[in-house]
Design a protein around this motif. Structure first.
Motif, PDB file in Angstrom:
ATOM      1  N   MET A 186      17.500 -62.391 -11.919  1.00 12.57           N
ATOM      2  CA  MET A 186      16.207 -63.048 -12.129  1.00 12.57           C
ATOM      3  C   MET A 186      15.887 -64.060 -11.037  1.00 12.57           C
ATOM      4  N   ILE A 187      16.722 -64.132  -9.996  1.00 10.51           N
ATOM      5  CA  ILE A 187      16.404 -65.028  -8.887  1.00 10.51           C
ATOM      6  C   ILE A 187      15.163 -64.506  -8.170  1.00 10.51           C
TER       7      ILE A 187
ATOM      8  N   LEU B 155      20.545 -82.835 -29.644  1.00  5.59           N
ATOM      9  CA  LEU B 155      19.223 -82.732 -29.031  1.00  5.59           C
ATOM     10  C   LEU B 155      18.862 -84.014 -28.285  1.00  5.59           C
ATOM     11  N   LEU B 156      19.167 -85.155 -28.903  1.00  6.68           N
ATOM     12  CA  LEU B 156      18.859 -86.429 -28.251  1.00  6.68           C
ATOM     13  C   LEU B 156      19.716 -86.636 -27.009  1.00  6.68           C
ATOM     14  N   CYS B 157      21.008 -86.303 -27.111  1.00  2.00           N
ATOM     15  CA  CYS B 157      21.896 -86.508 -25.961  1.00  2.00           C
ATOM     16  C   CYS B 157      21.534 -85.591 -24.797  1.00  2.00           C
ATOM     17  N   SER B 158      20.964 -84.439 -25.088  1.00  2.02           N
ATOM     18  CA  SER B 158      20.598 -83.525 -24.008  1.00  2.02           C
ATOM     19  C   SER B 158      19.509 -84.091 -23.107  1.00  2.02           C
ATOM     20  N   GLN B 159      18.763 -85.078 -23.602  1.00  2.00           N
ATOM     21  CA  GLN B 159      17.716 -85.681 -22.785  1.00  2.00           C
ATOM     22  C   GLN B 159      18.272 -86.588 -21.694  1.00  2.00           C
ATOM     23  N   PHE B 160      19.551 -86.945 -21.798  1.00  2.00           N
ATOM     24  CA  PHE B 160      20.159 -87.812 -20.783  1.00  2.00           C
ATOM     25  C   PHE B 160      20.799 -87.016 -19.650  1.00  2.00           C
ATOM     26  N   VAL B 161      20.777 -85.699 -19.741  1.00  2.00           N
ATOM     27  CA  VAL B 161      21.392 -84.858 -18.714  1.00  2.00           C
ATOM     28  C   VAL B 161      20.323 -84.487 -17.687  1.00  2.00           C
ATOM     29  N   PRO B 162      20.451 -84.907 -16.439  1.00  2.00           N
ATOM     30  CA  PRO B 162      19.449 -84.530 -15.428  1.00  2.00           C
ATOM     31  C   PRO B 162      19.542 -83.053 -15.082  1.00  2.00           C
ATOM     32  N   GLY B 163      18.396 -82.482 -14.767  1.00  2.00           N
ATOM     33  CA  GLY B 163      18.364 -81.058 -14.447  1.00  2.00           C
ATOM     34  C   GLY B 163      19.138 -80.709 -13.194  1.00  2.00           C
ATOM     35  N   ALA B 164      19.295 -81.657 -12.269  1.00  2.00           N
ATOM     36  CA  ALA B 164      20.007 -81.373 -11.026  1.00  2.00           C
ATOM     37  C   ALA B 164      21.472 -81.019 -11.275  1.00  2.00           C
ATOM     38  N   LEU B 165      22.065 -81.569 -12.347  1.00  2.00           N
ATOM     39  CA  LEU B 165      23.467 -81.265 -12.639  1.00  2.00           C
ATOM     40  C   LEU B 165      23.672 -79.817 -13.074  1.00  2.00           C
ATOM     41  N   LEU B 166      22.626 -79.192 -13.581  1.00  2.00           N
ATOM     42  CA  LEU B 166      22.742 -77.830 -14.109  1.00  2.00           C
ATOM     43  C   LEU B 166      22.200 -76.779 -13.160  1.00  2.00           C
ATOM     44  N   LEU B 167      21.842 -77.163 -11.952  1.00  2.00           N
ATOM     45  CA  LEU B 167      21.270 -76.193 -11.027  1.00  2.00           C
ATOM     46  C   LEU B 167      22.259 -75.087 -10.665  1.00  2.00           C
ATOM     47  N   VAL B 168      23.506 -75.453 -10.381  1.00  2.00           N
ATOM     48  CA  VAL B 168      24.497 -74.448  -9.971  1.00  2.00           C
ATOM     49  C   VAL B 168      24.784 -73.457 -11.098  1.00  2.00           C
ATOM     50  N   PRO B 169      25.121 -73.896 -12.329  1.00  2.00           N
ATOM     51  CA  PRO B 169      25.337 -72.894 -13.395  1.00  2.00           C
ATOM     52  C   PRO B 169      24.089 -72.084 -13.722  1.00  2.00           C
ATOM     53  N   LEU B 170      22.926 -72.721 -13.686  1.00  2.00           N
ATOM     54  CA  LEU B 170      21.701 -71.964 -13.956  1.00  2.00           C
ATOM     55  C   LEU B 170      21.455 -70.919 -12.870  1.00  2.00           C
ATOM     56  N   PHE B 171      21.685 -71.294 -11.630  1.00  3.68           N
ATOM     57  CA  PHE B 171      21.496 -70.337 -10.541  1.00  3.68           C
ATOM     58  C   PHE B 171      22.448 -69.155 -10.695  1.00  3.68           C
ATOM     59  N   GLN B 172      23.685 -69.425 -11.087  1.00  3.22           N
ATOM     60  CA  GLN B 172      24.653 -68.338 -11.267  1.00  3.22           C
ATOM     61  C   GLN B 172      24.261 -67.435 -12.431  1.00  3.22           C
ATOM     62  N   ILE B 173      23.777 -68.029 -13.518  1.00  4.25           N
ATOM     63  CA  ILE B 173      23.350 -67.232 -14.670  1.00  4.25           C
ATOM     64  C   ILE B 173      22.179 -66.337 -14.298  1.00  4.25           C
TER      65      ILE B 173
ATOM     66  N   ASN C  26       4.176 -79.812 -12.682  1.00  4.32           N
ATOM     67  CA  ASN C  26       4.577 -80.775 -11.658  1.00  4.32           C
ATOM     68  C   ASN C  26       6.030 -80.635 -11.213  1.00  4.32           C
ATOM     69  N   HIS C  27       6.829 -79.840 -11.925  1.00  3.08           N
ATOM     70  CA  HIS C  27       8.259 -79.823 -11.614  1.00  3.08           C
ATOM     71  C   HIS C  27       8.510 -79.099 -10.295  1.00  3.08           C
ATOM     72  N   PHE C  28       9.336 -79.717  -9.475  1.00  5.81           N
ATOM     73  CA  PHE C  28       9.589 -79.226  -8.122  1.00  5.81           C
ATOM     74  C   PHE C  28      10.954 -78.550  -7.988  1.00  5.81           C
ATOM     75  N   LEU C  29      11.957 -79.050  -8.687  1.00  5.10           N
ATOM     76  CA  LEU C  29      13.345 -78.669  -8.412  1.00  5.10           C
ATOM     77  C   LEU C  29      13.632 -77.217  -8.755  1.00  5.10           C
ATOM     78  N   PHE C  30      13.243 -76.770  -9.946  1.00  6.01           N
ATOM     79  CA  PHE C  30      13.554 -75.402 -10.364  1.00  6.01           C
ATOM     80  C   PHE C  30      12.841 -74.375  -9.491  1.00  6.01           C
ATOM     81  N   ALA C  31      11.574 -74.638  -9.184  1.00  2.41           N
ATOM     82  CA  ALA C  31      10.824 -73.699  -8.338  1.00  2.41           C
ATOM     83  C   ALA C  31      11.413 -73.630  -6.937  1.00  2.41           C
ATOM     84  N   LEU C  32      11.897 -74.752  -6.425  1.00  2.00           N
ATOM     85  CA  LEU C  32      12.491 -74.759  -5.086  1.00  2.00           C
ATOM     86  C   LEU C  32      13.796 -73.969  -5.049  1.00  2.00           C
ATOM     87  N   MET C  33      14.613 -74.070  -6.094  1.00  4.33           N
ATOM     88  CA  MET C  33      15.932 -73.443  -6.093  1.00  4.33           C
ATOM     89  C   MET C  33      15.890 -71.974  -6.478  1.00  4.33           C
ATOM     90  N   PHE C  34      15.012 -71.598  -7.392  1.00  7.16           N
ATOM     91  CA  PHE C  34      15.035 -70.235  -7.931  1.00  7.16           C
ATOM     92  C   PHE C  34      14.040 -69.293  -7.274  1.00  7.16           C
TER      93      PHE C  34
END
Length: 299
Positions: A157-158, A133-151, A231-239
């Protein structure tokens, strides 16, 4: 002989009470020695750097287009009317509220269940799970955009607010679970045991005894989940590709083009985005401070 010893014994000196007066300087607290200007001057500088940008946003949103006055006079609301009607900020505002409230509810419920398990149960992989759980906080959301978009594409759900809500909830859960587990550890386990003796099962004891004591912590965790989703911009922009599904951060981005920027409309949109969050924190600040205090002190 006893009489002589008693007679030869000198009387003990009487204790004299100290004279009333100010305490010695050595007994004063350290911060009493600090001049007030050394405290107020840094706070004033910090307050200046914090409030000046807000004043400029308010100035550009309230003064007429083309004006260079440093005072918003005459006051006009044409920029607010423009962003709310012509720029569809009414739709963006509604979508942001839906995403923020749904993220708040889902994050709080799941983190409450997970935090209770981490606080009250011992299992083999508990330490490793907490480390993950602690280590997951060091992973930026931008790295997971491609797998999340594919899922989300495979789940169809896009261009759905549900994709943004799920993504925001997943990214808020690790820290929320850790915080809530700390709040639950501060509640004595003997209170639940007493409820069991009175005939309650585990769920009833948690609902009746533990849950009311977690109110400040839940408000602290839920408020941060709401603000992050707002306030989050990245997920709303991509999905989200449809304009009718976009949120306020994406709507603010549409006010800026490669050729020009409508500063008045952009400032009015920033006020629309900031005021609800400020109002929410103004109402919950007491609970927020209490929640942080409860989580910081182990008792």
């Amino acid at each position: 002989m006893i009489t002589k010893e008693i007679a030869g014994t000198a009387p003990a000196p009487e204790r004299v009470a100290p004279a009333p007066g100010p305490r010695p300087r050595t007994a004063r607290r350290a911060w009493d020695e600090v001049p007030r200007r050394q405290i107020y001057l840094p706070l004033s500088v910090y307050l200046l750097f914090t409030l000046v940008p807000f004043y400029w946003i308010l100035l550009f949103s309230l003064r007429p287009a083309g004006s260079t006055s440093l005072v918003p006079w005459p006051i006009t609301f044409e920029h607010f009317e423009k962003v709310w009607t012509e720029r569809s900020f009414g739709i963006y505002f509604t979508n942001s509220v839906l995403v923020g409230v749904a993220t708040l509810v889902m994050t709080t419920l799941v983190a409450l269940a997970g935090g209770y398990a981490l606080a009250r149960f011992d299992f083999k992989v508990k330490r490793g799970f907490m480390l993950a759980l602690l280590c997951s906080q060091f992973v930026p959301g931008a790295l997971l955009l491609v797998p999340l978009f594919q899922i989300f594409a495979n789940l169809r759900m896009i261009n759905s607010l549900g994709s943004v809500i799920i993504a925001e909830t997943v990214f808020q859960l690790p820290l929320s679970m850790i915080l809530i587990s700390g709040f639950i550890k501060n509640v004595p386990y003997s209170l639940e045991e007493a409820a069991w003796v009175d005939g309650c099962n585990r769920f009833s004891a948690f609902r009746i005894v533990v849950l009311p004591l977690l109110r400040p912590g839940l408000i602290a965790v839920g408020s941060f989940a709401f603000v992050h989703a707002w306030n989050h911009f990245l997920f709303a922009l991509m999905f989200l590709s449809d304009q009718s599904k976009q949120t306020i951060p994406v709507g603010l981005n549409t006010l800026m083009s490669a050729d020009s920027v409508d500063l008045g409309a952009l400032a009015a949109g920033g006020i629309v985005a900031a005021v609800p969050v400020v109002i929410v924190f103004a109402f919950i600040q007491k609970w927020l401070i209490t929640g942080f205090s409860a989580g910081a002190v182990k008792g």
